[in-house]
Scaffold this active site. Structure first.
Site, PDB file in Angstrom:
ATOM      1  N   LYS A  39      14.497  12.389  31.064  1.00 25.40           N
ATOM      2  CA  LYS A  39      15.452  11.721  30.163  1.00 25.40           C
ATOM      3  C   LYS A  39      16.723  11.372  30.924  1.00 25.40           C
ATOM      4  O   LYS A  39      17.259  10.283  30.796  1.00 25.40           O
ATOM      5  CB  LYS A  39      15.842  12.630  28.984  1.00 25.40           C
ATOM      6  N   GLU A  97      16.132   8.515  33.424  1.00 20.83           N
ATOM      7  CA  GLU A  97      15.862   7.239  32.762  1.00 20.83           C
ATOM      8  C   GLU A  97      17.128   6.540  32.286  1.00 20.83           C
ATOM      9  O   GLU A  97      17.270   5.346  32.480  1.00 20.83           O
ATOM     10  CB  GLU A  97      14.985   7.463  31.515  1.00 20.83           C
ATOM     11  N   CYS A 100       6.275  -7.044  27.998  1.00 23.25           N
ATOM     12  CA  CYS A 100       7.361  -7.879  27.543  1.00 23.25           C
ATOM     13  C   CYS A 100       7.034  -8.340  26.130  1.00 23.25           C
ATOM     14  O   CYS A 100       6.092  -7.849  25.533  1.00 23.25           O
ATOM     15  CB  CYS A 100       7.520  -9.050  28.491  1.00 23.25           C
ATOM     16  N   LYS A 117       9.388  -0.390  27.554  1.00 19.98           N
ATOM     17  CA  LYS A 117       9.003   0.586  26.532  1.00 19.98           C
ATOM     18  C   LYS A 117       7.527   0.934  26.642  1.00 19.98           C
ATOM     19  O   LYS A 117       7.146   2.093  26.538  1.00 19.98           O
ATOM     20  CB  LYS A 117       9.316   0.023  25.139  1.00 19.98           C
ATOM     21  N   GLU A 174      10.690  17.079  31.028  1.00 20.59           N
ATOM     22  CA  GLU A 174      11.108  16.020  30.112  1.00 20.59           C
ATOM     23  C   GLU A 174      12.635  15.845  30.149  1.00 20.59           C
ATOM     24  O   GLU A 174      13.143  14.716  30.104  1.00 20.59           O
ATOM     25  CB  GLU A 174      10.616  16.336  28.690  1.00 20.59           C
ATOM     26  N   TRP A 178       9.184  -9.556  31.722  1.00 26.47           N
ATOM     27  CA  TRP A 178       9.507  -8.462  32.649  1.00 26.47           C
ATOM     28  C   TRP A 178       8.690  -8.764  33.892  1.00 26.47           C
ATOM     29  O   TRP A 178       7.461  -8.703  33.854  1.00 26.47           O
ATOM     30  CB  TRP A 178       9.091  -7.134  32.023  1.00 26.47           C
ATOM     31  N   HIS A 199      10.119  28.156  46.931  1.00 20.10           N
ATOM     32  CA  HIS A 199       9.182  27.482  47.833  1.00 20.10           C
ATOM     33  C   HIS A 199       9.690  26.118  48.273  1.00 20.10           C
ATOM     34  O   HIS A 199       8.896  25.256  48.622  1.00 20.10           O
ATOM     35  CB  HIS A 199       7.814  27.347  47.156  1.00 20.10           C
ATOM     36  N   ASN A 218       1.495 -12.105  28.061  1.00 20.19           N
ATOM     37  CA  ASN A 218       1.715 -10.733  28.542  1.00 20.19           C
ATOM     38  C   ASN A 218       0.427 -10.293  29.219  1.00 20.19           C
ATOM     39  O   ASN A 218      -0.659 -10.620  28.745  1.00 20.19           O
ATOM     40  CB  ASN A 218       1.985  -9.764  27.387  1.00 20.19           C
ATOM     41  N   GLY A 219       0.552  -9.516  30.284  1.00 25.87           N
ATOM     42  CA  GLY A 219      -0.641  -9.053  30.995  1.00 25.87           C
ATOM     43  C   GLY A 219      -0.657  -9.605  32.409  1.00 25.87           C
ATOM     44  O   GLY A 219       0.373 -10.093  32.903  1.00 25.87           O
ATOM     45  N   ARG A 226      11.901  -3.533  24.584  1.00 30.09           N
ATOM     46  CA  ARG A 226      10.760  -3.333  25.471  1.00 30.09           C
ATOM     47  C   ARG A 226      11.130  -3.557  26.926  1.00 30.09           C
ATOM     48  O   ARG A 226      10.359  -3.216  27.820  1.00 30.09           O
ATOM     49  CB  ARG A 226       9.623  -4.271  25.061  1.00 30.09           C
TER      50      ARG A 226
HETATM   51  C1  G6P Z   1       6.901   3.988  29.467  1.00 27.52           C
HETATM   52  C2  G6P Z   1       8.072   4.403  28.604  1.00 27.52           C
HETATM   53  C3  G6P Z   1       8.078   5.918  28.432  1.00 27.52           C
HETATM   54  C4  G6P Z   1       6.735   6.388  27.883  1.00 27.52           C
HETATM   55  C5  G6P Z   1       5.573   5.924  28.766  1.00 27.52           C
HETATM   56  C6  G6P Z   1       4.229   6.197  28.127  1.00 27.52           C
HETATM   57  O1  G6P Z   1       7.119   4.418  30.771  1.00 27.52           O
HETATM   58  O2  G6P Z   1       9.302   3.969  29.169  1.00 27.52           O
HETATM   59  O3  G6P Z   1       9.112   6.295  27.524  1.00 27.52           O
HETATM   60  O4  G6P Z   1       6.742   7.780  27.813  1.00 27.52           O
HETATM   61  O5  G6P Z   1       5.658   4.510  28.977  1.00 27.52           O
HETATM   62  O6  G6P Z   1       4.112   5.420  26.968  1.00 27.52           O
HETATM   63  P1  G6P Z   1       3.147   5.736  25.747  1.00 27.52           P
HETATM   64  O7  G6P Z   1       3.380   4.615  24.785  1.00 27.52           O
HETATM   65  O8  G6P Z   1       1.756   5.719  26.307  1.00 27.52           O
HETATM   66  O9  G6P Z   1       3.516   7.068  25.218  1.00 27.52           O
END
Ligand code: G6P
Length: 608
Positions: free
Chosen positions: A485, A488, A2, A603, A481, A75, A504, A105-106, A27
Site C-alpha cells: 500500500k 503504491e 484502460c 486498476k 500488504e 495505458w 538473514h 483494450n488488450g 483504471r
Molecule cells: C492491479 C491492482 C491491484 C490488484 C491487482 C490484482 O495490480 O493495481 O490493486 O491487487 O491488480 O487485481 P485483481 O482484480 O485480480 O484482484
C-alpha cells in the site's frame, strides 16, 4: 488496461462518452480520445496524450456532435504515450471505402504480421490496435456483409481484445467484440452502451448483457443483437446489477480510497451476511469437496496477499494441503493439476489476465475452480465451477482496500466451511472464529476512529526514503500488504519480511534512517516479535508498532504504537490491515501524490 465506452441512441454522444471515461479514470491511463459519427454520416476523431481534461479543452473549440460514438483511455503497451498512439485509431486507405475507427483494450499479438499483409495501407501510429482498423477496412472493401467481415477479421487476430468499432456509413451501428478482455453492454430505452467496466454505465442503466469470449454484438438505438465467433445469432443472459451510481462516487470524501477505507465495516458485514450461521456455503455444493486432496490458491497483487492468509486458515482450520502461488508464476509451472485439486482464484476484478490464465491451466489439468471475486459475472466468475462473491461494491481507488478485507473475510468463511465438512478444527474453535468474524465490522470501526491519531503519528515518516514492515504467522501477509500500500500510493520504498528472516539479510539495512513497522499478535509469536523490536532498536531504527491489545513493554521502546482492541486471532489481520491502509493514505496525502490514480498503475491488469 484502460477504458472503453460507446454510445448509440437519441442523445448527443459526446457528454455521455466523456462522463463514461471519467468514471473509468481510476483504471489508470496516459491518453484519451473520442470518435463520433455525425448527422452528415462523417466520422470525426479527437484524441491526445494526457488527461481527459486535456481532451475536453480540445473539444471546446470543435465539439463532436452525433448520436453514435466511442471513447477510450489508453495505458500504453505498444507505442509510447502520444497523440498519434492514443485511440481511437482510424483507417481510410482504400478509395471509396468507408472510414473505420476502433478503440481497443488488450494486445493483438500478431499485429506485425497483419501489418505486413496490409500492403498499401498507411499507418500513423506504433500501436497494435491500428492494424485492426486497417484489417476491417481492407476486408470490408466492396463487401456488404459486415457480420461476415468481422468474423473473418476475428479469425485473423491472435491475442486478447475488447473492441468498439464504428464504420462511417453506418450512422446507427456500434459494434462490440471481445475475446479475453472485459466488455459489457448496457441496455437502455432507445439507447445502448458499451463499457469495459460497469461504473461507466451506472448513470444510465443497471441492465447488463455480458458478452462471452468470441462474441460480437451489433448495438443500435432500437436494440442489441449478439453473434458468436462464427457469426451465428446467439442469446446472452440479461442481468440486473445491484451497484448504484452513488456507490461509484466520492460521496464527500477527498479520495475514493478514503471512502473505500471507511466503507469497510459495511463491506465486511455485507460480505458475511448469511454466511456465519454455521450452515454450509451453498456456493460450494457443486464442488466435489470430499475428494479434494490439495488446494492451490492463486492471485496477483493485493489479492495474492489475501490468499496467503487464506492458505494459513485452510491449513490450520480445515487441515487442507495448501499452496499459494502468484498467478503469473503459476501459469508457467508444469501442469501438475488434477481432478483432486481445488484451485481457489482470488481476484477483485475477475479480469486479471494472469489469474485467468492460471485458471485455464488448472482446468486443462482437470482441477475444479472456485473463484473469490468482487465483480459479478466477470470472466473469472464465468470460468469457475463455483463463485464466492465478496460484496464490497465497486472499488474505484487503484490501491485495493475494502476488497482486501472482504477477501480475508470470505477466505475465513471458506476455511470454516471446509473445516466442518472435513471434520477438522473442533466446533469450539470454529464457533470462536465465527463469533470473531461477527465482530469484525466493529473492530474496523474502532480503527477508523483512530484515523487522526494515525495521521499525526505517521507524519514524521512522510519524509522517509525506505520503510521495513515485519510480521509473523497470520500477520506476515498484513506486513506484505502494508508495504505494498505504501509503495503504491506514496512511492516510498517499502519492503516486508517475515520477521524471522530479519537476521538473514534485511538487518544489514537497519540504521536510524530505516523505520520499521512491526505487527504484534497476542499469541506465541509475541516474545519473538519483542526480540525483533530489540534488534532493530539497538541499531537505531524507529519502531512503529501495531499491536493486538496493549503491550506494556512496547510503550518505552517504540516511537509510535497503535494499540488495537484484541479480537479473535484469525480476525485480527482485518483491523490491522485497515491501520496499514490509513498509514499509507495519510503519508500519501502529506506527500501530495495522486492517491486514487497512482503513477504507472492500473486498476486491473488485463494484459500479461
Ligand atoms: C492491479 C491492482 C491491484 C490488484 C491487482 C490484482 O495490480 O493495481 O490493486 O491487487 O491488480 O487485481 P485483481 O482484480 O485480480 O484482484
Amino acid at each position: 488496461m484502460c477504458g472503453i465506452v460507446g454510445y448509440v441512441g437519441e442523445r448527443n454522444s459526446q457528454p455521455i462518452l466523456l462522463d463514461g471515461l471519467k468514471r473509468l479514470e481510476y483504471r489508470g491511463y496516459d491518453s484519451a480520445g473520442l470518435a463520433v459519427v455525425g448527422p452528415d454520416r462523417r466520422l470525426r476523431v479527437e484524441k491526445c496524450r494526457g488527461k481527459i481534461i486535456d481532451l475536453e479543452q480540445r473539444l471546446l473549440s470543435h465539439p463532436l456532435v452525433g448520436h453514435l460514438g466511442v471513447g477510450h483511455t489508453r495505458w500504453a503497451t505498444h507505442g509510447a504515450p502520444s497523440d498519434e498512439n492514443a485511440h481511437p485509431h482510424t483507417a481510410c486507405c482504400s478509395e471509396g471505402a468507408s472510414k473505420v475507427t476502433v478503440v481497443h483494450n488488450g494486445i493483438i499479438e500478431n499485429h506485425e504480421e497483419v501489418r505486413r499483409g496490409l500492403a498499401g495501407h498507411r499507418f500513423s501510429s506504433q500501436t497494435d490496435t491500428e492494424v485492426v482498423a486497417h484489417l476491417v477496412e481492407s476486408s470490408l472493401n466492396g463487401r456488404a456483409d459486415l457480420r461476415k467481415v468481422l468474423s473473418t477479421v476475428a479469425g485473423r487476430m491472435r491475442g486478447a481484445y475488447a473492441l468498439g468499432v464504428l464504420v462511417e456509413n453506418e450512422p446507427d451501428l456500434l459494434v462490440a467484440m471481445r475475446r479475453g478482455s472485459p466488455l459489457v453492454i448496457g441496455l437502455g430505452e432507445k439507447e445502448n452502451f458499451i463499457a469495459s467496466d460497469i461504473p461507466a454505465l451506472l448513470p444510465h442503466t443497471r441492465r447488463l448483457l455480458i458478452l462471452e469470449d468470441g462474441d460480437m454484438a451489433f448495438l443500435r438505438s432500437s436494440g442489441v443483437e449478439v453473434f458468436d465467433v462464427r457469426g451465428r445469432r446467439v442469446r446472452r443472459r440479461e442481468r440486473e446489477i445491484t451497484w448504484t451510481q452513488a456507490m461509484a462516487e466520492k460521496g464527500g470524501y477527498k479520495h475514493f480510497m478514503l471512502k473505500e477505507i471507511f466503507e469497510q465495516p459495511h463491506a465486511v458485514a455485507d460480505t458475511l451476511r448469511g454466511r456465519l450461521n454455521g450452515g454450509r456455503l451453498a456456493e460450494l455444493n457443486g464442488l466435489p469437496v470430499k475428494r479434494i486432496e490439495r488446494v492451490v490458491l492463486t492471485a496477483c497483487g493485493t489479492s495474492y496477499h489475501a490468499s496467503l492468509l487464506g492458505k494459513a486458515a485452510l491449513e490450520q482450520l480445515a487441515h487442507c494441503r495448501v499452496e499459494s502461488d502468484i498467478a503469473s508464476e503459476c501459469r508457467y509451472r508444469p501442469n501438475l493439476f488434477d481432478e483432486r485439486t481445488l484451485v481457489v482464484a482470488v481476484s477483485q476484478s475477475g479480469e486479471t489476465a494472469d489469474t485467468l490464465a492460471a485458471v485455464e491451466t488448472a482446468r486443462e489439468g482437470g482441477a475444479k475452480v472456485l473463484a473469490i471475486c468482487n465483480v459479478v459475472d466477470s470472466s473469472l466468475a464465468r470460468a469457475a465451477d463455483a463463485v464466492l462473491y465478496t460484496r464490497a461494491g465497486p472499488e474505484i481507488g487503484v490501491a485495493s482496500t475494502k476488497t482486501f478485507t472482504t477477501q480475508i473475510a470470505v477466505l475465513l468463511v471458506l476455511a470454516l466451511d471446509l473445516a466442518e465438512r472435513r471434520g477438522a478444527a473442533p466446533a469450539s474453535v470454529r464457533k470462536a472464529v465465527r463469533r470473531g468474524l461477527g465482530r469484525g465490522a466493529a473492530a474496523i470501526d474502532r480503527v477508523l476512529a483512530m484515523s487522526s491519531e494515525i495521521r499525526e503519528k505517521m507524519e514524521p515518516y512522510a519524509a522517509a526514503r525506505n520503510l521495513l514492515y515485519i510480521g509473523r504467522g497470520r500477520l506476515f501477509p498484513i506486513a506484505l500488504e502494508g508495504a505494498l500500500k505504501l509503495k503504491e500510493i506514496s512511492y516510498i520504498h517499502a519492503e516486508a519480511y517475515a520477521a524471522g528472516e530479519l537476521k538473514h539479510g534485511p538487518i544489514a539495512l537497519i540504521d536510524e534512517n530505516m523505520p520499521v513497522v512491526v505487527f504484534v499478535a497476542q499469541d506465541e509469536t509475541l516474545p519473538k516479535m519483542m526480540s525483533n523490536v530489540e534488534e532493530v532498536r539497538s541499531r537505531g531504527a524507529k519502531v512503529i508498532a501495531v499491536t493486538a491489545g496493549p503491550v506494556e513493554s512496547l510503550k518505552s521502546k517504540a516511537a509510535a504504537v497503535f494499540s488495537l482492541p484484541p479480537t479473535e486471532g484469525w480476525v485480527q489481520p482485518i483491523p490491522m490491515a485497515v491501520v496499514t491502509q490509513l498509514m499509507a493514505y495519510h503519508i500519501a496525502v502529506l506527500k501530495g501524490t495522486d492517491v486514487d490514480q497512482p503513477r504507472n498503475l492500473a486498476k486491473s491488469v488485463t494484459v500479461e
